[in-house]
Motif scaffolding. Structure first.
Motif, mmCIF file in Angstrom:
data_model
loop_
_atom_site.group_PDB
_atom_site.id
_atom_site.type_symbol
_atom_site.label_atom_id
_atom_site.label_comp_id
_atom_site.label_asym_id
_atom_site.label_seq_id
_atom_site.Cartn_x
_atom_site.Cartn_y
_atom_site.Cartn_z
ATOM 1 N N PHE A 1 -52.446 -48.154 41.386
ATOM 2 C CA PHE A 1 -51.494 -47.803 39.942
ATOM 3 C C PHE A 1 -50.302 -46.970 40.364
ATOM 4 N N PRO A 2 -49.159 -47.358 40.020
ATOM 5 C CA PRO A 2 -48.154 -46.457 40.059
ATOM 6 C C PRO A 2 -48.083 -45.230 39.084
ATOM 7 N N VAL A 3 -47.775 -44.146 39.478
ATOM 8 C CA VAL A 3 -48.024 -42.903 38.424
ATOM 9 C C VAL A 3 -46.720 -42.447 38.235
ATOM 10 N N GLU A 4 -46.719 -41.317 37.011
ATOM 11 C CA GLU A 4 -45.754 -40.464 36.698
ATOM 12 C C GLU A 4 -46.337 -39.410 36.353
ATOM 13 N N TRP A 5 -45.535 -38.093 35.970
ATOM 14 C CA TRP A 5 -46.537 -36.888 35.826
ATOM 15 C C TRP A 5 -45.745 -36.512 34.359
ATOM 16 N N VAL A 6 -46.831 -35.648 33.537
ATOM 17 C CA VAL A 6 -46.587 -35.156 32.396
ATOM 18 C C VAL A 6 -46.613 -33.926 32.235
ATOM 19 N N ASP A 7 -45.397 -33.220 31.762
ATOM 20 C CA ASP A 7 -45.582 -31.732 31.728
ATOM 21 C C ASP A 7 -46.388 -31.113 30.810
ATOM 22 N N ILE A 8 -46.992 -30.076 31.002
ATOM 23 C CA ILE A 8 -47.998 -29.439 30.084
ATOM 24 C C ILE A 8 -47.385 -28.239 29.709
ATOM 25 N N ASP A 9 -46.964 -28.164 28.575
ATOM 26 C CA ASP A 9 -45.979 -26.896 28.061
ATOM 27 C C ASP A 9 -46.675 -25.814 27.781
ATOM 28 N N ASP A 10 -47.794 -25.689 27.366
ATOM 29 C CA ASP A 10 -48.690 -24.536 27.330
ATOM 30 C C ASP A 10 -49.979 -24.432 28.035
ATOM 31 N N PRO A 11 -49.893 -24.003 29.272
ATOM 32 C CA PRO A 11 -51.027 -24.425 30.558
ATOM 33 C C PRO A 11 -52.135 -23.000 30.292
ATOM 34 N N ALA A 12 -51.859 -22.096 29.557
ATOM 35 C CA ALA A 12 -52.713 -20.818 29.556
ATOM 36 C C ALA A 12 -52.839 -20.401 28.322
ATOM 37 N N PRO A 13 -53.273 -20.554 27.398
ATOM 38 C CA PRO A 13 -53.328 -20.401 26.200
ATOM 39 C C PRO A 13 -54.317 -19.217 25.945
ATOM 40 N N THR A 14 -53.801 -18.257 24.995
ATOM 41 C CA THR A 14 -54.761 -17.333 24.480
ATOM 42 C C THR A 14 -54.944 -17.693 22.860
ATOM 43 N N PHE A 15 -56.184 -17.798 22.497
ATOM 44 C CA PHE A 15 -56.572 -17.988 21.158
ATOM 45 C C PHE A 15 -56.892 -16.683 20.476
ATOM 46 N N PRO A 16 -56.306 -16.843 19.079
ATOM 47 C CA PRO A 16 -56.364 -15.684 18.145
ATOM 48 C C PRO A 16 -58.025 -15.168 18.170
ATOM 49 N N TYR A 17 -58.067 -13.874 18.333
ATOM 50 C CA TYR A 17 -59.605 -13.315 17.971
ATOM 51 C C TYR A 17 -59.417 -11.749 17.737
ATOM 52 N N THR A 18 -60.724 -11.366 17.193
ATOM 53 C CA THR A 18 -60.772 -9.819 17.004
ATOM 54 C C THR A 18 -61.758 -9.305 17.917
ATOM 55 N N PRO A 19 -61.448 -8.385 18.785
ATOM 56 C CA PRO A 19 -62.439 -8.024 19.621
ATOM 57 C C PRO A 19 -63.739 -7.442 19.231
ATOM 58 N N GLY A 20 -64.964 -7.800 19.686
ATOM 59 C CA GLY A 20 -66.205 -7.644 19.197
ATOM 60 C C GLY A 20 -66.593 -8.463 18.256
ATOM 61 N N VAL A 21 -65.691 -9.308 17.798
ATOM 62 C CA VAL A 21 -66.247 -10.491 16.885
ATOM 63 C C VAL A 21 -66.091 -11.883 17.688
ATOM 64 N N SER A 22 -67.249 -12.611 17.210
ATOM 65 C CA SER A 22 -67.144 -14.094 17.770
ATOM 66 C C SER A 22 -65.784 -14.857 17.384
#
Length: 485
Positions: A285-306
Motif C-alpha cells: 500500500f502506498p502511503v501518505e501522512w496526515v498532520d495531527i494538529d493537537d497531539p497533547a491535549p489537556t482536558f478541562p477539570y477541577t483538581p480533586g474532582v472527577s
C-alpha cells in the motif's frame, strides 16, 4: 500490552500473495513457502539459576532467569523492584557486561517507586529500571532510572545510548477512570507520553509531549532521517501508526527534542482504509501522512474532582484527528523494530473479519490472530509480511525485535501457550522458545506473556521478559545461526 480476553469469533486466514519486492523488502518473501522453514525442535532446558525448567528451547541452548518478583527484589537505590517487566533495550556496558533498560507496566495510582530525582508524577507507580548483567544473566547492579509514570509498555533503543519508554494510557487528573475503574483524582500530571531515559547520568523526567498523548506501545528510530515511528495499542478503537518529526535531527547524540510534528499514516487514495481486516499476505500500500494538529491535549477539570472527559474520549482524541484526515485503521499495534530502512511492527488482533467502524468495541478492535507489517521508509510503501492463519500458528504477536542477521523475533501474548517465534526474511515462521513457568504455588503460568525481547549488541544473548505481576527476565544464549536466527 495489557492482556484482555481474546477474540474467538473468526479465524483470519493467510492467503498467498505476489512475488518478492525490491529494495529493503527484498528477502522478505510475499508468500509463505518461498523457502523451507527452519526445522527447530524445542526441548525442556533447566534454568541455570536454580535448575528448574521454565523454558523449552532448541537443544544446545542455555538460559538464566533473574529479577524474579515472586519474592521482593531490592534495587541498589533502596527501591523495591516493580513487577510487570515489559519492553526492554540492551546496550554495551563495562567489562564485557550489558546494560538493560527495562519497562514496568504498572498502572497503580498511589506512590512512585523510585528516588526523588527520577519521579515524573509522585502518584504514579510505573517506570523503568536499569540493570547491569553479564552475558549469561548474572546481575551486577540495578537501579531506578525513571519512575512516576504509568503503564510503561514498550519503547525503543536510540543509537546514541538511551531508551525511549512509552506510556500505554491517557490517564491523568483531567480524564475519567479507565477500564480498571480506579479514579484518577490522585494523579498530579497528565500521562500518555513518551520519555527518553539515558543509560548513564540523571534522567530528566519530562515527556516529549509533541510526540502525542495516546496509548503508546513502542517506537522505532530511523537514524538516517532522525524520525521516530510510533505504534498505538488502543484496545477498544482502531489504532494508528504514527511518525514524529523532531524540530532537529539528533545526529547521533543528545536527545529527541520536543516541539516537533506528529503525523498518522494513511493509505494513499483510500481514506480510513481498514488494514485491521484480513489482507492478502504480501499486499502493498502506498502511503501518505496526515498532520495531527493537537497531539497533547489537556482536558478541562477541577483538581480533586472527577474529570468530565471520559477515558474513551481521551483515548481516541489523537486517533480521531488522524481519521478525519483519512488515516488508516489498524488493530492494536504493539511491537516495532527498525532494520535497514524498514520499520517492522505487529498488529496483535489484525487479520480477521472487518469491524463496522473504528470503535468502541467491547472485546477489542480486530477479529484476527495477528499481522506483521513492514514500512519501507524511502519508498513510503507499507507491506503485509505475515498474517496468522489461526491461533495454533501464531496467536497475538506483541513485542518484536530483529536479530543481527535480520530474522524477526516475535513475542506472543496469548491466553494459552506462549511462544517466542522467529520470522525469517523469506516469510517463514518457526519456534524459538516456549513458556513452561510454574508458580510458587505449583500452578502453571503458561499464559504469562513474553515481552521485551532484545539482543545484546554483539548478538550473543537474547534477553526477554515475562510480563506478569510476578515478572522475571531471561538471558538466553546458544547457536543462533544454526537455527536461522
Amino acid at each position: 500490552m495489557v492482556s484482555f480476553d481474546r477474540r474467538t469469533l473468526l479465524r483470519g486466514a493467510a492467503l498467498a500473495g505476489a512475488g518478492m519486492a525490491a529494495g529493503p523488502f527484498a528477502g522478505f518473501a510475499a508468500r509463505a513457502g518461498a523457502s523451507p522453514a527452519p526445522q527447530v525442535e524445542l526441548v525442556p532446558i533447566a534454568d541455570e539459576r536454580d535448575g528448574a525448567v521454565r523454558l523449552w528451547l532448541p537443544d544446545g541452548f542455555g538460559y538464566r532467569s533473574f529479577h524474579d518478583t515472586e519474592t521482593p527484589v531490592i534495587l541498589d537505590d533502596g527501591a523495591t523492584l516493580p513487577g510487570r517487566h515489559d519492553g526492554m533495550g540492551a546496550f554495551r556496558g563495562r567489562h564485557g557486561n550489558y546494560l538493560l533498560v527495562r519497562n514496568h507496566e504498572m498502572n497503580t495510582i498511589g506512590t512512585a517507586f523510585g528516588p526523588a530525582g527520577t519521579v515524573y508524577d509522585p502518584a504514579a507507580g510505573g517506570g523503568t529500571t536499569t540493570v547491569e548483567v553479564t552475558r549469561h544473566g548474572a546481575v551486577v547492579g540495578a537501579r531506578t532510572s525513571l519512575s512516576g509514570t504509568l503503564n510503561n509498555c514498550s519503547g525503543g533503543i536510540m543509537p546514541w545510548g538511551s531508551w525511549i519508554t512509552c506510556e500505554e494510557t491517557v490517564n491523568g487528573p483531567d480524564v475519567g477512570p479507565d477500564f480498571t475503574g480506579t479514579p484518577n483524582i490522585a494523579l498530579q500530571r497528565r500521562h500518555g507520553f513518551v520519555f527518553e531515559v539515558p543509560l548513564r547520568g540523571a534522567v530528566d523526567p519530562q515527556p516529549i509531549t509533541a510526540a502525542g498523548r495516546f496509548a503508546h506501545e513502542s517506537v522505532a528510530y530511523d537514524p538516517r532521517h532522525g524520525v521516530l515511528y510510533l505504534t498505538e495499542d488502543n484496545f477498544g478503537y482502531a489504532s494508528g501508526f504514527y511518525r514524529y518529526l523532531p524540530p532537529r535531527h539528533a545526529k547521533g547524540g543528545g536527545r529527541i527534542a520536543d516541539g516537533g510534528r506528529l503525523q498518522a499514516l494513511a493509505v494513499r487514495g483510500r481514506p480510513q482504509h481498514n488494514l485491521a481486516a484480513e489482507q492478502q499476505t504480501g499486499a502493498t500500500f502506498p502511503v501518505e501522512w496526515v498532520d495531527i494538529d493537537d497531539p497533547a491535549p489537556t482536558f478541562p477539570y477541577t483538581p480533586g474532582v472527577s474529570a468530565p472527559t471520559s477515558n474513551d474520549t481521551a483515548l481516541s482524541y489523537v486517533a480521531a484527528q488522524g481519521w478525519a484526515g483519512g488515516a488508516a485503521w489498524f488493530s492494536r499495534l504493539e511491537g516495532s523494530a527498525y532494520d535497514r530502512g524498514v520499520v517492522h511492527f505487529t498488529s496483535t488482533q489484525g487479520g480477521g473479519a472487518p469491524e463496522a467502524g473504528p470503535g468502541p468495541i467491547a472485546d477489542g478492535f480486530g477479529n484476527g490472530h495477528g499481522q506483521i507489517w513492514a514500512y519501507d521508509i524511502d519508498a513510503q510503501v507499507l507491506r503485509l509480511t505475515y498474517q496468522s492463519p489461526g491461533p495454533d500458528t501464531l496467536d497475538f504477536p506483541d513485542n518484536v525485535t530483529t536479530s543481527p542477521r535480520g530474522t524477526l523475533v516475535v513475542c506472543e501474548d496469548s491466553t494459552g501457550d506462549n511462544y517466542l517465534r522467529g520470522l525469517t526474511r523469506h516469510g517463514q515462521l518457526f519456534d524459538i522458545g516456549l513458556n513452561r513457568l510454574v508458580g510458587g504455588n505449583g500452578a502453571p503460568r503458561y499464559g504469562d506473556e513474553f515481552a521485551g525481547a532484545t539482543f545484546s549488541p554483539d548478538g550473543h544473548t537474547l534477553f526477554v521478559n515475562i510480563q506478569a505481576t510476578k515478572g522475571m527476565t531471561f538471558a538466553i544464549w546458544g547457536p543462533w545461526r544454526r537455527i536461522g536466527v
